[in-house]
Design a protein around this motif. Sequence first.
Motif, PDB file in Angstrom:
ATOM      1  N   GLY A 181       0.788  -1.231   0.000  1.00 31.50           N
ATOM      2  CA  GLY A 181       0.000   0.000   0.000  1.00 31.50           C
ATOM      3  C   GLY A 181       0.818   1.278   0.000  1.00 31.50           C
ATOM      4  N   PHE A 182       2.132   1.193   0.089  1.00 31.85           N
ATOM      5  CA  PHE A 182       2.957   2.406   0.078  1.00 31.85           C
ATOM      6  C   PHE A 182       2.897   3.042  -1.314  1.00 31.85           C
ATOM      7  CE2 PHE A 182       4.885   0.042   3.585  1.00 31.85           C
ATOM      8  CZ  PHE A 182       4.972   1.036   4.556  1.00 31.85           C
ATOM      9  N   ALA A 183       2.502   4.316  -1.385  1.00 30.65           N
ATOM     10  CA  ALA A 183       2.447   5.001  -2.676  1.00 30.65           C
ATOM     11  C   ALA A 183       2.389   6.497  -2.447  1.00 30.65           C
ATOM     12  CB  ALA A 183       1.224   4.553  -3.457  1.00 30.65           C
ATOM     13  N   PRO A 184       3.104   7.289  -3.237  1.00 31.15           N
ATOM     14  CA  PRO A 184       4.136   6.824  -4.144  1.00 31.15           C
ATOM     15  C   PRO A 184       5.437   6.619  -3.378  1.00 31.15           C
ATOM     16  CG  PRO A 184       3.932   9.211  -4.306  1.00 31.15           C
ATOM     17  CD  PRO A 184       2.961   8.755  -3.253  1.00 31.15           C
ATOM     18  N   ILE A 185       6.196   5.648  -3.782  1.00 32.14           N
ATOM     19  CA  ILE A 185       7.491   5.389  -3.135  1.00 32.14           C
ATOM     20  C   ILE A 185       8.548   6.259  -3.827  1.00 32.14           C
ATOM     21  CG2 ILE A 185       9.281   3.619  -2.843  1.00 32.14           C
ATOM     22  CD1 ILE A 185       7.001   1.581  -2.515  1.00 32.14           C
ATOM     23  N   LYS A 186       9.434   6.805  -3.011  1.00 31.57           N
ATOM     24  CA  LYS A 186      10.544   7.573  -3.589  1.00 31.57           C
ATOM     25  C   LYS A 186      11.786   6.699  -3.621  1.00 31.57           C
ATOM     26  CE  LYS A 186       8.833  12.060  -2.352  1.00 31.57           C
ATOM     27  NZ  LYS A 186       8.559  12.829  -1.160  1.00 31.57           N
ATOM     28  N   VAL A 187      12.576   6.870  -4.651  1.00 29.41           N
ATOM     29  CA  VAL A 187      13.833   6.138  -4.773  1.00 29.41           C
ATOM     30  C   VAL A 187      14.954   7.170  -4.813  1.00 29.41           C
ATOM     31  CG1 VAL A 187      15.242   4.776  -6.376  1.00 29.41           C
ATOM     32  CG2 VAL A 187      12.873   4.105  -5.927  1.00 29.41           C
ATOM     33  N   ASN A 188      15.918   7.040  -3.936  1.00 31.56           N
ATOM     34  CA  ASN A 188      17.068   7.947  -3.918  1.00 31.56           C
ATOM     35  C   ASN A 188      18.268   7.284  -4.561  1.00 31.56           C
ATOM     36  OD1 ASN A 188      15.756   9.940  -2.524  1.00 31.56           O
ATOM     37  ND2 ASN A 188      16.891   9.675  -0.610  1.00 31.56           N
ATOM     38  N   ALA A 189      18.889   7.962  -5.488  1.00 30.75           N
ATOM     39  CA  ALA A 189      20.097   7.427  -6.115  1.00 30.75           C
ATOM     40  C   ALA A 189      21.219   8.444  -5.964  1.00 30.75           C
ATOM     41  CB  ALA A 189      19.844   7.148  -7.593  1.00 30.75           C
ATOM     42  N   VAL A 190      22.282   8.053  -5.294  1.00 35.78           N
ATOM     43  CA  VAL A 190      23.457   8.919  -5.212  1.00 35.78           C
ATOM     44  C   VAL A 190      24.223   8.742  -6.523  1.00 35.78           C
ATOM     45  CG1 VAL A 190      25.652   9.332  -4.030  1.00 35.78           C
ATOM     46  CG2 VAL A 190      23.630   8.692  -2.707  1.00 35.78           C
ATOM     47  N   VAL A 191      24.626   9.849  -7.130  1.00 36.84           N
ATOM     48  CA  VAL A 191      25.378   9.748  -8.379  1.00 36.84           C
ATOM     49  C   VAL A 191      26.834  10.064  -8.087  1.00 36.84           C
ATOM     50  CG1 VAL A 191      25.577  10.508 -10.763  1.00 36.84           C
ATOM     51  CG2 VAL A 191      23.336  10.512  -9.637  1.00 36.84           C
ATOM     52  N   ARG A 192      27.686   9.120  -8.436  1.00 33.58           N
ATOM     53  CA  ARG A 192      29.110   9.311  -8.197  1.00 33.58           C
ATOM     54  C   ARG A 192      29.813   9.295  -9.556  1.00 33.58           C
ATOM     55  NH1 ARG A 192      32.432   6.605  -3.195  1.00 33.58           N
ATOM     56  NH2 ARG A 192      34.237   7.941  -3.443  1.00 33.58           N
ATOM     57  N   GLY A 193      30.469  10.411  -9.843  1.00 33.38           N
ATOM     58  CA  GLY A 193      31.118  10.566 -11.147  1.00 33.38           C
ATOM     59  C   GLY A 193      32.038   9.391 -11.451  1.00 33.38           C
ATOM     60  N   GLY A 194      31.933   8.851 -12.657  1.00 34.22           N
ATOM     61  CA  GLY A 194      32.815   7.773 -13.086  1.00 34.22           C
ATOM     62  C   GLY A 194      32.383   6.408 -12.601  1.00 34.22           C
ATOM     63  N   VAL A 195      31.322   6.326 -11.798  1.00 34.27           N
ATOM     64  CA  VAL A 195      30.884   5.015 -11.293  1.00 34.27           C
ATOM     65  C   VAL A 195      29.484   4.653 -11.810  1.00 34.27           C
ATOM     66  CG1 VAL A 195      30.627   3.540  -9.249  1.00 34.27           C
ATOM     67  CG2 VAL A 195      32.241   5.457  -9.193  1.00 34.27           C
TER      68      VAL A 195
END
Length: 340
Positions: A162-176
């Motif tokens: 029932g969780f909505a909307p779910i958030k997704v966190n993405a850390v962006v690391r240069g070169g990876v």
Amino acid sequence: MTPDSTAPLDRLGRHLRDLRVSVTDRCNFRCTYCMPRERFGSDHQFLPRAELLRFEEIARVVRVLAGLGVRKVRLTGGEPLVRRDVTELVGMLADIEGVDDLAMTTNASLLAPVAGDLYAAGLRRLTISLDALDDEIFRAMSDTKIGVRHVLDGIEAAQAAGFAPIKVNAVVRGGVNEGQIVPLARYGREHGLIVRFIEFMDVGTTNHWKLNQVVPSRDVLAAIAAEFPIEPLDPNYTGEVAERWRYRDGGGEVGVISSVSRPFCRTCTRARLSAIGELFTCLFAAAGTDVRAWLRDGIDDTALHERLAAVWSGRDDRYSELRTEETARAAKVEMSYIGG
Ligand code: SAM
Ligand code: SF4
Ligand code: SF4
């Protein structure tokens, strides 16, 4: 709810509205940007259980802080789902008057079996950290043997609960994991998730942060826009840390959190309670206030309210606005300890 007119303002005129509660300093991942294995190896001494705030103590501090303006509480860590019986704590916090938004940030690897229980206990919002869909890149970012499938299963189980909307966190690391921006955005569109890309931050002192590894949000947005046209959305509320965008074709929402390239200290209404009960008024602080000592010395609620109000009134933190390569090297508390 509007802030109570008697709630304290800090020295820069900011209310206290959000509290992040770290329930443990432990984690089953070793994300390179958060708990690098060379520093958090098998010989690392995690906090002994007796040191941790008990659930009753956490609930008491949250109740008093709700009287000072806290409306949003987020459970975090470390990995909150490695703390035994955390669902019980969710139930206790859900009952506190004034707390109208109860959330958790989790790596979701342990979520699938407990998603339904968390929802039933009163948790309503989940933020799930996921830096890549490609298994190899996922493992390179999170330094775990657990496959990305477990995280995706956790997301699906949470949606089914029932969780909505779910958030997704993405850390962006240069070169990876820059190459994962578009696949993650596509995954979010296909599954009704709000994906937010976070700039790699200089939290703690062990993650080898370098400014040139920060992928600025404008580059992230350009990569997404080249694939899926987007347009800006207004913030949901003052002080929202994510900048919101929507897909022009109705494919949902995406966001960026630009704590390095566009600091948001001016509207920062957050405090953090560490697993052993220190209150921090900034993610980049070097020291916190030992609230646990007051609790275990038998302080009453009135005195606790007054002392916590004094901590908030004395706050003048604005680290991200003042950040330089030099401050990045200064002593700061690790994110897994203070609560991300
Ligand atoms: N273990 C849980 C998780 O990963 O969702 C909760 C705690 S974790 C410290 C909270 C958030 O902080 C995660 O979304 C993680 O990606 C983010 N984070 C940790 N270190 C970071 C860093 N150096 N820069 C940006 N975000 C970071
Ligand atoms: Fe663990 Fe979360 Fe830190 Fe990754 S970001 S090491 S999952 S606490
Ligand atoms: Fe808030 Fe500190 Fe982050 Fe600024 S640097 S937004 S004051 S937690």
